[in-house]
Design a protein around this motif. Structure first.
Motif, PDB file in Angstrom:
ATOM      1  N   ALA A 315       0.835  -1.196   0.000  1.00  0.00           N
ATOM      2  CA  ALA A 315       0.000   0.000   0.000  1.00  0.00           C
ATOM      3  C   ALA A 315       0.876   1.254   0.000  1.00  0.00           C
ATOM      4  O   ALA A 315       0.641   2.185  -0.793  1.00  0.00           O
ATOM      5  N   ASP A 316       1.906   1.249   0.872  1.00  0.00           N
ATOM      6  CA  ASP A 316       2.798   2.407   0.937  1.00  0.00           C
ATOM      7  C   ASP A 316       3.464   2.643  -0.404  1.00  0.00           C
ATOM      8  O   ASP A 316       3.525   3.777  -0.896  1.00  0.00           O
ATOM      9  N   VAL A 320      -1.340   4.238  -1.566  1.00  0.00           N
ATOM     10  CA  VAL A 320      -2.746   4.072  -1.167  1.00  0.00           C
ATOM     11  C   VAL A 320      -2.781   3.953   0.357  1.00  0.00           C
ATOM     12  O   VAL A 320      -1.946   3.274   0.955  1.00  0.00           O
ATOM     13  N   THR A 321      -3.733   4.645   0.972  1.00  0.00           N
ATOM     14  CA  THR A 321      -3.844   4.580   2.432  1.00  0.00           C
ATOM     15  C   THR A 321      -4.603   3.309   2.823  1.00  0.00           C
ATOM     16  O   THR A 321      -5.739   3.121   2.390  1.00  0.00           O
ATOM     17  N   LEU A 322      -3.965   2.482   3.627  1.00  0.00           N
ATOM     18  CA  LEU A 322      -4.613   1.235   4.065  1.00  0.00           C
ATOM     19  C   LEU A 322      -4.926   1.362   5.551  1.00  0.00           C
ATOM     20  O   LEU A 322      -4.044   1.532   6.382  1.00  0.00           O
ATOM     21  N   VAL A 323      -6.203   1.332   5.884  1.00  0.00           N
ATOM     22  CA  VAL A 323      -6.612   1.546   7.277  1.00  0.00           C
ATOM     23  C   VAL A 323      -7.386   0.338   7.794  1.00  0.00           C
ATOM     24  O   VAL A 323      -8.328  -0.129   7.143  1.00  0.00           O
ATOM     25  N   THR A 357      -7.139   0.150  -6.933  1.00  0.00           N
ATOM     26  CA  THR A 357      -7.285   1.523  -6.432  1.00  0.00           C
ATOM     27  C   THR A 357      -6.032   2.321  -6.814  1.00  0.00           C
ATOM     28  O   THR A 357      -4.920   1.905  -6.482  1.00  0.00           O
ATOM     29  N   GLY A 361      -5.665   6.886  -3.365  1.00  0.00           N
ATOM     30  CA  GLY A 361      -6.932   6.332  -2.893  1.00  0.00           C
ATOM     31  C   GLY A 361      -6.814   5.774  -1.478  1.00  0.00           C
ATOM     32  O   GLY A 361      -5.783   5.923  -0.818  1.00  0.00           O
ATOM     33  N   ARG A 362      -7.876   5.112  -1.059  1.00  0.00           N
ATOM     34  CA  ARG A 362      -7.891   4.648   0.323  1.00  0.00           C
ATOM     35  C   ARG A 362      -8.602   3.290   0.391  1.00  0.00           C
ATOM     36  O   ARG A 362      -9.600   3.047  -0.291  1.00  0.00           O
ATOM     37  N   ASP A 364     -10.225   0.675   3.292  1.00  0.00           N
ATOM     38  CA  ASP A 364     -10.602   0.486   4.699  1.00  0.00           C
ATOM     39  C   ASP A 364     -10.975  -0.965   4.949  1.00  0.00           C
ATOM     40  O   ASP A 364     -11.762  -1.529   4.193  1.00  0.00           O
ATOM     41  N   ASP A 380     -12.984   0.159  -0.844  1.00  0.00           N
ATOM     42  CA  ASP A 380     -11.919   0.916  -1.515  1.00  0.00           C
ATOM     43  C   ASP A 380     -12.506   2.069  -2.309  1.00  0.00           C
ATOM     44  O   ASP A 380     -13.719   2.126  -2.530  1.00  0.00           O
ATOM     45  N   THR A 381     -11.627   2.990  -2.715  1.00  0.00           N
ATOM     46  CA  THR A 381     -12.085   4.147  -3.494  1.00  0.00           C
ATOM     47  C   THR A 381     -11.594   4.006  -4.932  1.00  0.00           C
ATOM     48  O   THR A 381     -11.330   4.993  -5.613  1.00  0.00           O
TER      49      THR A 381
END
Ligand code: ADP
Length: 445
Positions: A315-316, A320-323, A357, A361-362, A364, A380-381
């Motif tokens: 993700a990094d 992409v933000t992985l939460v 994504t 993007g992000r 969750d 995902d977005t």
């Protein structure tokens, strides 16, 4: 090509079955009717006997009164007058205090075996006897017996023909079904269907079920054929590449570095093929229920945490933000499952979400509870999925049109669905192109 052996019952069985039902029907009908006929005969003969006895008792009363009134002479007179008028002759006998009997009417036929008698002993010891011949009654009963015999015979004939006709018409749909099954077995054409008669009875239901079963078989065969086609097609590409690489290496001048590079490519392609075959086998095992699941209670949060950790770097790298959302209730959401397999499910969904994504993007990953189910949601977005592709994304080897640029085998979601199914859960998706996707896995708590 050898033709398929013809199996299944031959018409003779249906005929024997029909005959058996017809015989049963006829037997029951005949036994019932015979019982009614016998009862009728018994009641009639009893009522005739009763009537004779009543007549005799009546006469006995009259004659005794006459005797008591004026002795044997008055009685003889009464008997004579009555005998002249009466249509049926009676036998009358008086035994006077043990002396010789005085027969007042018809001495010839005083045979007790063929007479119905009634007698009374008076207070002075005189015995008055009245008798009636049973001949007329017997003759009537004999005619009645003959008539009943004829009736019984007709009943047997009606029962046999009726039973046969009824069973024939009842068995007709079964015979049609048998013929259709035989035709299907012979020709191997599963697209043939048995016509439904539309009567809505049990046989119609059977025919409808049989047709539904054929639909199902046809669907399964088509799916298998499709899978096989896809597998052959998808195997062809890496194998052709493998062959090409090896061929190219052999064609040029001997060069250790080139050989090394070609062999490395070959190993990579073979791995790809092996992963594909392994995943296909996993999916088949999970779908057929043959997958060995090491079930144990586990917090879904732990499963998610491991999968998220695994993809943190990816993700990094992609931006992409992985939460992983952590609710206060999360540690208490416990499911019974195979840890490795459930991690694989979470990892596949996160992998897809990151893959589809774009940077910025992000993704969750959340867990939750919904009635009797634990929820695992990956949101995902990303690009989203076109509506016409949504029903097919869980099919084996299906890859979206726009996804071909990405690495992948088209087996990730099939495996997710099969493994979740093996755990007794479901997976569904909500997605719109350009607005991201939400995959929700439901597992029994
Ligand atoms: P693949 O190896 O192609 O990712 P999958 O079985 O995992 O195979 O997914 C099947 C198809 O579903 C993908 O090719 C893609 O078109 C679509 N898909 C799956 N997940 C997503 C997602 N998160 N966003 C958009 N499309 C997706």
């Amino acid at each position: 090509m050898s033709s398929a052996p013809e199996t299944g019952p031959r018409p003779v069985f249906t005929r024997a079955f029909g005959l058996r039902i017809a015989l049963w029907y006829a037997t029951l009908f005949v036994v019932g009717s015979t019982a009614i006929v016998l009862l009728t005969y018994y009641l009639t003969s009893q009522s005739l006997l009763q009537r004779d006895r009543q007549i005799l008792q009546g006469k006995l009363g009259d004659y005794t009164a006459a005797y008591l009134r004026g002795g044997i002479n008055v009685l003889a007179n009464t008997v004579r007058i009555e005998q002249r008028a009466a249509p049926e002759r009676l036998f009358v006998r008086v035994v006077d205090r043990g002396v010789e009997a005085v027969v007042l009417s018809d001495s010839d036929d005083w045979d007790p075996a063929r007479l119905e008698t009634a007698s009374v002993r008076l207070s002075d010891g005189t015995l008055v006897q009245v008798a009636k011949s049973t001949e007329a009654r017997e003759a009537l009963l004999a005619r009645f017996r003959a008539a009943l015999g004829l009736v019984t015979l007709s009943i047997v004939v009606i029962a046999l023909t009726g039973g046969w006709l009824v069973t024939q018409s009842a068995l007709f749909p079964i015979r049609r079904l048998t013929q259709a099954v035989r035709r299907i077995i012979r020709t191997g054409r599963t697209d043939a269907r048995v016509p439904v008669a539309g009567t809505g009875d049990a046989l119609d239901e059977l025919v409808a079920l049989f047709n539904a079963m054929l639909d199902k078989i046809e669907g399964l065969v088509a799916a298998m054929r499709h899978s096989l086609d896809s597998v052959s097609h998808d195997l062809r590409t890496p194998l052709t590449r493998l062959r090409g690489t090896a061929e190219m290496a052999l064609a040029g001048a001997p060069d250790v570095d080139r050989y090394r590079e070609a062999l490395a490519d070959c190993v990579e392609e073979s791995d790809r093929v092996l992963v594909m075959l392994d995943t296909l086998m996993d999916i088949s095992e999970a779908e057929s229920g043959a997958m060995q699941l090491q079930r144990e209670p586990m917090a879904l949060a732990d499963v998610v945490a491991r999968a998220v950790d695994l993809y943190r770097d990816v993700a990094d790298a992609k931006g992409v933000t992985l939460v992983a959302g952590a609710g206060p209730d999360d540690p208490r959401i416990v499911v019974m499952g195979d840890r490795t397999r459930l991690e694989q499910v979470a990892a596949n969904l996160i992998d897809n979400a990151l893959k589809y994504t774009p940077a910025g993007g992000r993704v969750d990953v959340e867990i939750g509870r919904d009635g009797p189910s634990a929820l695992l949601r990956v949101r995902d977005t990303g690009s989203g999925i076109p509506a016409d592709e949504i029903p097919r994304i869980f099919d084996r080897l299906f890859r979206g049109d726009k996804s071909r640029a990405e690495r992948g085998l088209g087996l990730g979601l099939s495996l997710v669905k099969a493994v979740v199914g093996a755990h007794g859960g479901t997976v569904n998706v909500e997605s719109e192109p350009g607005r991201g996707s939400v995959f929700t896995v439901r597992l029994p708590l």
